[in-house]
Design a protein around this motif. Structure first.
Motif, mmCIF file in Angstrom:
data_model
loop_
_atom_site.group_PDB
_atom_site.id
_atom_site.type_symbol
_atom_site.label_atom_id
_atom_site.label_comp_id
_atom_site.label_asym_id
_atom_site.label_seq_id
_atom_site.Cartn_x
_atom_site.Cartn_y
_atom_site.Cartn_z
ATOM 1 N N GLU A 46 0.830 -1.210 0.000
ATOM 2 C CA GLU A 46 0.000 0.000 0.000
ATOM 3 C C GLU A 46 0.862 1.257 0.000
ATOM 4 O OE1 GLU A 46 -2.191 0.557 3.621
ATOM 5 O OE2 GLU A 46 -3.544 2.052 2.752
ATOM 6 N N GLY A 47 0.602 2.128 -0.935
ATOM 7 C CA GLY A 47 1.250 3.431 -0.916
ATOM 8 C C GLY A 47 0.686 4.256 0.223
ATOM 9 N N VAL A 48 1.548 4.805 1.068
ATOM 10 C CA VAL A 48 1.116 5.522 2.265
ATOM 11 C C VAL A 48 1.199 7.032 2.072
ATOM 12 C CG1 VAL A 48 1.666 5.951 4.693
ATOM 13 C CG2 VAL A 48 1.776 3.622 3.771
ATOM 14 N N ALA A 49 2.351 7.501 1.608
ATOM 15 C CA ALA A 49 2.545 8.946 1.485
ATOM 16 C C ALA A 49 3.597 9.232 0.429
ATOM 17 C CB ALA A 49 2.971 9.555 2.827
ATOM 18 N N ARG A 50 3.455 10.366 -0.222
ATOM 19 C CA ARG A 50 4.411 10.838 -1.231
ATOM 20 C C ARG A 50 4.679 12.303 -0.988
ATOM 21 N NH1 ARG A 50 1.681 10.206 -6.181
ATOM 22 N NH2 ARG A 50 2.397 8.046 -6.146
ATOM 23 N N ILE A 51 5.935 12.692 -1.231
ATOM 24 C CA ILE A 51 6.268 14.112 -1.185
ATOM 25 C C ILE A 51 6.904 14.500 -2.506
ATOM 26 C CG2 ILE A 51 8.516 13.761 -0.038
ATOM 27 C CD1 ILE A 51 7.791 16.407 1.539
ATOM 28 N N TYR A 52 6.438 15.579 -3.075
ATOM 29 C CA TYR A 52 6.897 16.068 -4.360
ATOM 30 C C TYR A 52 8.079 17.012 -4.168
ATOM 31 C CZ TYR A 52 2.500 14.139 -6.035
ATOM 32 O OH TYR A 52 1.466 13.284 -6.337
ATOM 33 N N ARG A 53 8.731 17.315 -5.288
ATOM 34 C CA ARG A 53 9.918 18.177 -5.231
ATOM 35 C C ARG A 53 9.573 19.542 -4.642
ATOM 36 N NH1 ARG A 53 15.281 16.279 -6.263
ATOM 37 N NH2 ARG A 53 14.894 14.151 -6.962
ATOM 38 N N GLY A 55 7.472 20.136 -2.395
ATOM 39 C CA GLY A 55 7.005 19.998 -1.015
ATOM 40 C C GLY A 55 5.554 19.580 -0.906
ATOM 41 N N GLY A 56 4.850 19.526 -2.020
ATOM 42 C CA GLY A 56 3.483 19.043 -1.985
ATOM 43 C C GLY A 56 3.428 17.596 -1.526
ATOM 44 N N THR A 57 2.310 17.205 -0.974
ATOM 45 C CA THR A 57 2.197 15.858 -0.408
ATOM 46 C C THR A 57 0.918 15.162 -0.879
ATOM 47 O OG1 THR A 57 1.116 16.762 1.561
ATOM 48 C CG2 THR A 57 3.512 16.433 1.664
ATOM 49 N N HIS A 58 0.951 13.863 -0.767
ATOM 50 C CA HIS A 58 -0.213 13.034 -1.102
ATOM 51 C C HIS A 58 -0.256 11.884 -0.110
ATOM 52 C CE1 HIS A 58 -3.158 10.772 -3.362
ATOM 53 N NE2 HIS A 58 -2.343 9.732 -3.360
ATOM 54 N N TYR A 59 -1.453 11.581 0.387
ATOM 55 C CA TYR A 59 -1.594 10.529 1.396
ATOM 56 C C TYR A 59 -2.670 9.526 1.000
ATOM 57 C CZ TYR A 59 0.988 13.738 4.396
ATOM 58 O OH TYR A 59 1.941 14.578 4.914
ATOM 59 N N ALA A 60 -2.485 8.309 1.444
ATOM 60 C CA ALA A 60 -3.556 7.325 1.340
ATOM 61 C C ALA A 60 -4.666 7.737 2.290
ATOM 62 C CB ALA A 60 -3.028 5.941 1.705
ATOM 63 N N ALA A 61 -5.889 7.425 1.919
ATOM 64 C CA ALA A 61 -7.041 7.787 2.743
ATOM 65 C C ALA A 61 -6.931 7.179 4.145
ATOM 66 C CB ALA A 61 -8.323 7.333 2.066
ATOM 67 N N SER A 62 -6.306 6.020 4.234
ATOM 68 C CA SER A 62 -6.238 5.302 5.505
ATOM 69 C C SER A 62 -5.340 5.993 6.532
ATOM 70 C CB SER A 62 -5.732 3.875 5.269
ATOM 71 O OG SER A 62 -4.470 3.897 4.633
ATOM 72 N N VAL A 63 -4.483 6.899 6.086
ATOM 73 C CA VAL A 63 -3.549 7.551 7.022
ATOM 74 C C VAL A 63 -3.700 9.058 7.052
ATOM 75 C CG1 VAL A 63 -1.892 5.683 6.619
ATOM 76 C CG2 VAL A 63 -1.620 7.861 5.397
ATOM 77 N N GLU A 88 -3.932 -1.777 12.747
ATOM 78 C CA GLU A 88 -3.920 -2.028 11.301
ATOM 79 C C GLU A 88 -2.806 -1.287 10.582
ATOM 80 O OE1 GLU A 88 -6.528 -1.052 13.178
ATOM 81 O OE2 GLU A 88 -7.825 0.350 12.066
ATOM 82 N N ASP A 89 -2.074 -0.435 11.282
ATOM 83 C CA ASP A 89 -0.893 0.205 10.701
ATOM 84 C C ASP A 89 0.337 -0.708 10.768
ATOM 85 O OD1 ASP A 89 -1.981 3.254 12.204
ATOM 86 O OD2 ASP A 89 -2.135 2.704 10.086
ATOM 87 N N THR A 90 0.211 -1.822 11.448
ATOM 88 C CA THR A 90 1.330 -2.769 11.560
ATOM 89 C C THR A 90 1.742 -3.268 10.180
ATOM 90 O OG1 THR A 90 0.698 -3.491 13.783
ATOM 91 C CG2 THR A 90 2.024 -5.015 12.468
ATOM 92 N N ALA A 91 3.002 -3.104 9.858
ATOM 93 C CA ALA A 91 3.518 -3.482 8.529
ATOM 94 C C ALA A 91 5.009 -3.230 8.483
ATOM 95 C CB ALA A 91 2.827 -2.673 7.428
ATOM 96 N N MET A 92 5.624 -3.714 7.414
ATOM 97 C CA MET A 92 6.974 -3.295 7.066
ATOM 98 C C MET A 92 6.839 -2.025 6.239
ATOM 99 S SD MET A 92 10.183 -4.203 7.415
ATOM 100 C CE MET A 92 10.381 -5.982 7.495
ATOM 101 N N TYR A 93 7.545 -1.000 6.641
ATOM 102 C CA TYR A 93 7.480 0.284 5.948
ATOM 103 C C TYR A 93 8.745 0.488 5.124
ATOM 104 C CZ TYR A 93 3.282 1.714 8.423
ATOM 105 O OH TYR A 93 1.983 1.810 8.882
ATOM 106 N N PHE A 94 8.541 0.829 3.860
ATOM 107 C CA PHE A 94 9.644 1.025 2.931
ATOM 108 C C PHE A 94 9.672 2.465 2.445
ATOM 109 C CE2 PHE A 94 10.809 -3.385 2.286
ATOM 110 C CZ PHE A 94 9.647 -4.072 2.603
ATOM 111 N N CYS A 95 10.862 2.979 2.332
ATOM 112 C CA CYS A 95 11.085 4.240 1.640
ATOM 113 C C CYS A 95 11.402 3.887 0.191
ATOM 114 C CB CYS A 95 12.264 4.949 2.299
ATOM 115 S SG CYS A 95 12.799 6.436 1.485
ATOM 116 N N ALA A 96 10.824 4.618 -0.737
ATOM 117 C CA ALA A 96 11.057 4.303 -2.145
ATOM 118 C C ALA A 96 11.021 5.577 -2.973
ATOM 119 C CB ALA A 96 10.017 3.320 -2.655
ATOM 120 N N ALA A 97 11.832 5.600 -4.008
ATOM 121 C CA ALA A 97 11.867 6.720 -4.935
ATOM 122 C C ALA A 97 11.428 6.231 -6.296
ATOM 123 C CB ALA A 97 13.278 7.304 -5.026
ATOM 124 N N GLY A 98 10.503 6.964 -6.904
ATOM 125 C CA GLY A 98 10.011 6.563 -8.209
ATOM 126 C C GLY A 98 9.329 7.715 -8.905
#
Length: 120
Positions: A46-53, A55-63, A88-98
């Motif tokens: 699940e994609g959780v959060a994104r930050i743009y160059r 500084g804008g942000t995007h979040y999953a509805a669940s968080v 339900e937030d229990t998970a492995m959290y990954f940082c990723a660039a794409g």
């Protein structure tokens, strides 16, 4: 060579907070965004959060409203502040660039992950 190193996972009780950090090294295209992705056993990634160059942000509805993504350009570090944590937030959290148009996929740049466990 791009390297992403996550820190800050751990165990916390429901309602608690954790802050994850992701230190980036190497060249990352200016067309890429930094993301936090999570993967729980038996569930889809699940994609959780994104930050743009800019500084804008995007979040999953669940968080949304509980998690905040931020960055420190001088330190090449991205953060995920997680408040009001739920089991339900229990998970492995990954940082990723794409690419900024979609959640990161296999073949993009990924960290090794950090475990977050929330107990009720």
């Amino acid at each position: 060579q791009v390297q992403l190193v996550e820190l800050g996972g751990g165990s916390v009780q429901a309602g608690g907070s954790l802050r994850l950090s992701c230190a980036a090294s190497g060249y990352i295209s200016s067309y890429y965004c930094m993301n936090w992705i999570r993967h729980a056993p038996g569930k889809e990634r699940e994609g959780v959060a994104r930050i743009y160059r800019d500084g804008g942000t995007h979040y999953a509805a669940s968080v949304k409203g509980r998690f905040t993504i931020s960055k420190d350009n001088a330190k090449n570090t991205v953060y995920l502040q997680m408040n009001s944590l739920k089991p339900e937030d229990t998970a492995m959290y990954f940082c990723a660039a794409g690419p900024c148009t979609t959640w990161p996929r296999v073949g993009d740049f990924w960290g090794q992950g950090t475990q977050v466990t929330v107990s009720s």
